[in-house]
Design a protein around this motif. Structure first.
Motif, PDB file in Angstrom:
ATOM      1  N   THR A  82       0.802  -1.219   0.000  1.00 37.86           N
ATOM      2  CA  THR A  82       0.000   0.000   0.000  1.00 37.86           C
ATOM      3  C   THR A  82       0.834   1.268   0.000  1.00 37.86           C
ATOM      4  O   THR A  82       0.296   2.359  -0.178  1.00 37.86           O
ATOM      5  CB  THR A  82      -0.946   0.011   1.210  1.00 37.86           C
ATOM      6  N   THR A  83       2.146   1.142   0.177  1.00 37.98           N
ATOM      7  CA  THR A  83       2.998   2.332   0.100  1.00 37.98           C
ATOM      8  C   THR A  83       3.458   2.616  -1.322  1.00 37.98           C
ATOM      9  O   THR A  83       3.727   3.765  -1.675  1.00 37.98           O
ATOM     10  CB  THR A  83       4.230   2.175   1.002  1.00 37.98           C
ATOM     11  N   THR A  84       3.534   1.574  -2.155  1.00 35.55           N
ATOM     12  CA  THR A  84       4.007   1.749  -3.531  1.00 35.55           C
ATOM     13  C   THR A  84       2.955   1.389  -4.577  1.00 35.55           C
ATOM     14  O   THR A  84       3.077   1.768  -5.743  1.00 35.55           O
ATOM     15  CB  THR A  84       5.250   0.887  -3.793  1.00 35.55           C
ATOM     16  N   GLY A  85       1.960   0.623  -4.183  1.00 31.31           N
ATOM     17  CA  GLY A  85       0.967   0.142  -5.138  1.00 31.31           C
ATOM     18  C   GLY A  85       1.384  -1.113  -5.873  1.00 31.31           C
ATOM     19  O   GLY A  85       0.600  -1.655  -6.669  1.00 31.31           O
ATOM     20  N   ALA A  86       2.596  -1.617  -5.642  1.00 34.57           N
ATOM     21  CA  ALA A  86       3.071  -2.816  -6.325  1.00 34.57           C
ATOM     22  C   ALA A  86       2.261  -4.032  -5.880  1.00 34.57           C
ATOM     23  O   ALA A  86       1.942  -4.178  -4.692  1.00 34.57           O
ATOM     24  CB  ALA A  86       4.554  -3.032  -6.038  1.00 34.57           C
ATOM     25  N   GLN A  87       1.952  -4.902  -6.834  1.00 35.88           N
ATOM     26  CA  GLN A  87       1.156  -6.089  -6.551  1.00 35.88           C
ATOM     27  C   GLN A  87       1.903  -7.359  -6.927  1.00 35.88           C
ATOM     28  O   GLN A  87       2.651  -7.389  -7.906  1.00 35.88           O
ATOM     29  CB  GLN A  87      -0.176  -6.054  -7.311  1.00 35.88           C
ATOM     30  N   ARG A  88       1.676  -8.399  -6.119  1.00 33.14           N
ATOM     31  CA  ARG A  88       2.155  -9.742  -6.406  1.00 33.14           C
ATOM     32  C   ARG A  88       1.013 -10.704  -6.125  1.00 33.14           C
ATOM     33  O   ARG A  88       0.047 -10.349  -5.450  1.00 33.14           O
ATOM     34  CB  ARG A  88       3.353 -10.103  -5.531  1.00 33.14           C
ATOM     35  N   THR A  89       1.133 -11.901  -6.622  1.00 34.51           N
ATOM     36  CA  THR A  89       0.139 -12.922  -6.312  1.00 34.51           C
ATOM     37  C   THR A  89       0.824 -14.149  -5.733  1.00 34.51           C
ATOM     38  O   THR A  89       1.992 -14.427  -6.025  1.00 34.51           O
ATOM     39  CB  THR A  89      -0.672 -13.331  -7.559  1.00 34.51           C
ATOM     40  N   ALA A  90       0.086 -14.842  -4.900  1.00 32.17           N
ATOM     41  CA  ALA A  90       0.517 -16.131  -4.361  1.00 32.17           C
ATOM     42  C   ALA A  90      -0.631 -17.100  -4.552  1.00 32.17           C
ATOM     43  O   ALA A  90      -1.795 -16.752  -4.305  1.00 32.17           O
ATOM     44  CB  ALA A  90       0.880 -16.009  -2.880  1.00 32.17           C
ATOM     45  N   THR A  91      -0.321 -18.301  -5.000  1.00 30.37           N
ATOM     46  CA  THR A  91      -1.355 -19.305  -5.265  1.00 30.37           C
ATOM     47  C   THR A  91      -1.283 -20.398  -4.211  1.00 30.37           C
ATOM     48  O   THR A  91      -0.231 -21.026  -4.012  1.00 30.37           O
ATOM     49  CB  THR A  91      -1.194 -19.911  -6.660  1.00 30.37           C
ATOM     50  N   LEU A  92      -2.396 -20.624  -3.530  1.00 31.50           N
ATOM     51  CA  LEU A  92      -2.492 -21.662  -2.519  1.00 31.50           C
ATOM     52  C   LEU A  92      -2.995 -22.956  -3.157  1.00 31.50           C
ATOM     53  O   LEU A  92      -3.598 -22.932  -4.224  1.00 31.50           O
ATOM     54  CB  LEU A  92      -3.447 -21.221  -1.410  1.00 31.50           C
ATOM     55  N   PRO A  93      -2.784 -24.100  -2.508  1.00 31.98           N
ATOM     56  CA  PRO A  93      -3.274 -25.366  -3.069  1.00 31.98           C
ATOM     57  C   PRO A  93      -4.792 -25.430  -3.218  1.00 31.98           C
ATOM     58  O   PRO A  93      -5.308 -26.157  -4.063  1.00 31.98           O
ATOM     59  CB  PRO A  93      -2.779 -26.413  -2.070  1.00 31.98           C
ATOM     60  N   SER A  94      -5.518 -24.683  -2.379  1.00 37.67           N
ATOM     61  CA  SER A  94      -6.974 -24.614  -2.470  1.00 37.67           C
ATOM     62  C   SER A  94      -7.428 -23.328  -1.797  1.00 37.67           C
ATOM     63  O   SER A  94      -6.620 -22.604  -1.200  1.00 37.67           O
ATOM     64  CB  SER A  94      -7.631 -25.842  -1.820  1.00 37.67           C
ATOM     65  N   ALA A  95      -8.703 -23.039  -1.884  1.00 35.57           N
ATOM     66  CA  ALA A  95      -9.226 -21.795  -1.315  1.00 35.57           C
ATOM     67  C   ALA A  95      -9.186 -21.848   0.209  1.00 35.57           C
ATOM     68  O   ALA A  95      -9.522 -22.872   0.817  1.00 35.57           O
ATOM     69  CB  ALA A  95     -10.648 -21.562  -1.795  1.00 35.57           C
ATOM     70  N   PRO A  96      -8.798 -20.760   0.860  1.00 33.13           N
ATOM     71  CA  PRO A  96      -8.753 -20.754   2.318  1.00 33.13           C
ATOM     72  C   PRO A  96     -10.144 -20.564   2.919  1.00 33.13           C
ATOM     73  O   PRO A  96     -10.967 -19.798   2.414  1.00 33.13           O
ATOM     74  CB  PRO A  96      -7.861 -19.548   2.636  1.00 33.13           C
ATOM     75  N   ALA A  97     -10.403 -21.274   4.021  1.00 30.41           N
ATOM     76  CA  ALA A  97     -11.629 -21.053   4.790  1.00 30.41           C
ATOM     77  C   ALA A  97     -11.440 -19.915   5.774  1.00 30.41           C
ATOM     78  O   ALA A  97     -12.408 -19.273   6.180  1.00 30.41           O
ATOM     79  CB  ALA A  97     -12.028 -22.323   5.519  1.00 30.41           C
ATOM     80  N   GLY A  98     -10.189 -19.681   6.186  1.00 26.33           N
ATOM     81  CA  GLY A  98      -9.900 -18.608   7.127  1.00 26.33           C
ATOM     82  C   GLY A  98      -8.462 -18.177   7.017  1.00 26.33           C
ATOM     83  O   GLY A  98      -7.575 -18.952   6.651  1.00 26.33           O
ATOM     84  N   LEU A  99      -8.220 -16.904   7.315  1.00 23.11           N
ATOM     85  CA  LEU A  99      -6.878 -16.331   7.315  1.00 23.11           C
ATOM     86  C   LEU A  99      -6.601 -15.700   8.674  1.00 23.11           C
ATOM     87  O   LEU A  99      -7.498 -15.156   9.319  1.00 23.11           O
ATOM     88  CB  LEU A  99      -6.731 -15.250   6.235  1.00 23.11           C
ATOM     89  N   HIS A 100      -5.345 -15.774   9.086  1.00 23.61           N
ATOM     90  CA  HIS A 100      -4.912 -15.095  10.315  1.00 23.61           C
ATOM     91  C   HIS A 100      -3.501 -14.588  10.072  1.00 23.61           C
ATOM     92  O   HIS A 100      -2.680 -15.295   9.482  1.00 23.61           O
ATOM     93  CB  HIS A 100      -4.924 -16.049  11.511  1.00 23.61           C
TER      94      HIS A 100
END
Length: 326
Positions: A82-100
């Motif tokens: 959010t300081t530069t606007g740069a974006q990356r992606t990460a792909t998980l093995p499946s969709a998450p039910a929850g994040l912490h």
């Protein structure tokens, strides 16, 4: 047949209450149905702040250590600096039910692949650990122990270096874990309750009813649990030493998304029936409304930057994500 429950005390303490199913005092009906967000109408008012394009988002997290906004769309995580606007992606093995998240790290529970994933938010590196049982949520308790809520069977287990050391059973839908200095609290969406678990041995303490359809919860800097009762349209506050319901405040509009700003003591609640977000000052004995802003359609998830107070509100129907500083 509907089961009858006689309320115990004003805080609706459930242990010691009588039902016709003594083995499960939190269950008050034969058919348990978790509360869900209301379907939003088309946005009638221009959203506050700035709206950016995004696919449908299920989870939103902000990490102030790396200034990273995380948007989860299925198995894809979009990481925005959010300081530069740069974006990356990460792909998980499946969709998450929850994040912490802990500083610099994201922990994702992946029920469909029986794994938990750790994401380094500085590098986008993903490391996975197999956890059979369909993990629904996971939190690190310390450097060695991780608490994991499981779908099958509906339990909460504590792992030390990958080995199970304690397990608490008897849940219906342990959807979210809320760690405190001594216990980990379990938000069960089907029984709409909050229950403490001792991570040292898996013993369960007395649970409390959390309204009529609890969906999301956070902890605040006072050691309380703030919870959204979507079906009952309330903001709830529980002390945790001991577990007592301290506040119930009406929040019409089908509240669902919840984020807490510890710097300003503001609980931000999204209203999916009205496409709004409301900020409540929760420092006193009763929540006080401080902000009310129009949002994008279907604002199911929200995160806040505690340093600047900036809100990140994400749509679950593809209307994008919204950035606004109140």
């Amino acid at each position: 047949m509907r089961r009858l429950v006689i309320p115990c005390l004003i805080a609706t303490l459930l242990t010691g209450c009588a039902t016709d199913q003594a083995s499960d005092p939190l269950q008050v009906t034969d058919t348990l149905v978790a509360a869900t967000p209301a379907a939003s109408p088309p946005a009638a008012t221009a959203p506050a702040g700035t709206v950016h394009p995004a696919p449908p988002v299920q989870h939103t997290v902000y990490d102030p250590t790396t200034h990273t906004l995380v948007l989860a769309s299925g198995p894809t995580l979009t990481l925005t600096d959010t300081t530069t606007g740069a974006q990356r992606t990460a792909t998980l093995p499946s969709a998450p039910a929850g994040l912490h998240h802990d500083p610099g790290t994201l922990l994702a529970a992946l029920p469909d692949s029986d794994q938990i994933a750790r994401v380094d938010l500085a590098t986008a590196e993903v490391r996975t650990t197999p956890v059979p049982g369909g993990p629904l949520h996971a939190v690190d308790l310390d450097a060695e122990r991780t608490a994991v809520a499981l779908r099958t069977p509906a339990t909460v287990t504590v792992l030390r270096d990958g080995t199970r050391t304690a397990t608490a059973d008897g849940f219906q839908d342990p959807a979210q874990l809320l760690p405190t200095p001594h216990d980990v609290y379990v938000l069960d969406r089907l029984t709409t309750s909050v229950t403490p678990v001792d991570p040292a041995n898996g013993s369960k303490g007395a649970g409390l009813r959390a309204g009529s359809g609890a969906t999301n919860a956070v902890t605040d800097r006072y050691g309380r649990i703030l919870a959204i009762d979507t079906r009952g349209q309330e903001l709830l506050a529980f002390s945790t030493d001991p577990l007592v319901m301290k506040q119930r405040y009406p929040v019409p509009g089908s509240p669902y998304g919840l984020a807490y700003d510890p710097t300003r003591d503001i609980a931000w609640v999204t209203l999916t029936a009205t496409n709004e977000v409301v900020g409540y000052d929760v420092a006193g004995g009763e929540p006080r409304e401080r902000h009310r802003l129009p949002t994008i359609s279907q604002p199911n998830s929200i995160a806040v930057d505690p340093q600047t107070g900036t809100l990140y509100i994400a749509s679950a129907n593809g209307s994008g994500y919204q950035v606004v500083t109140p």
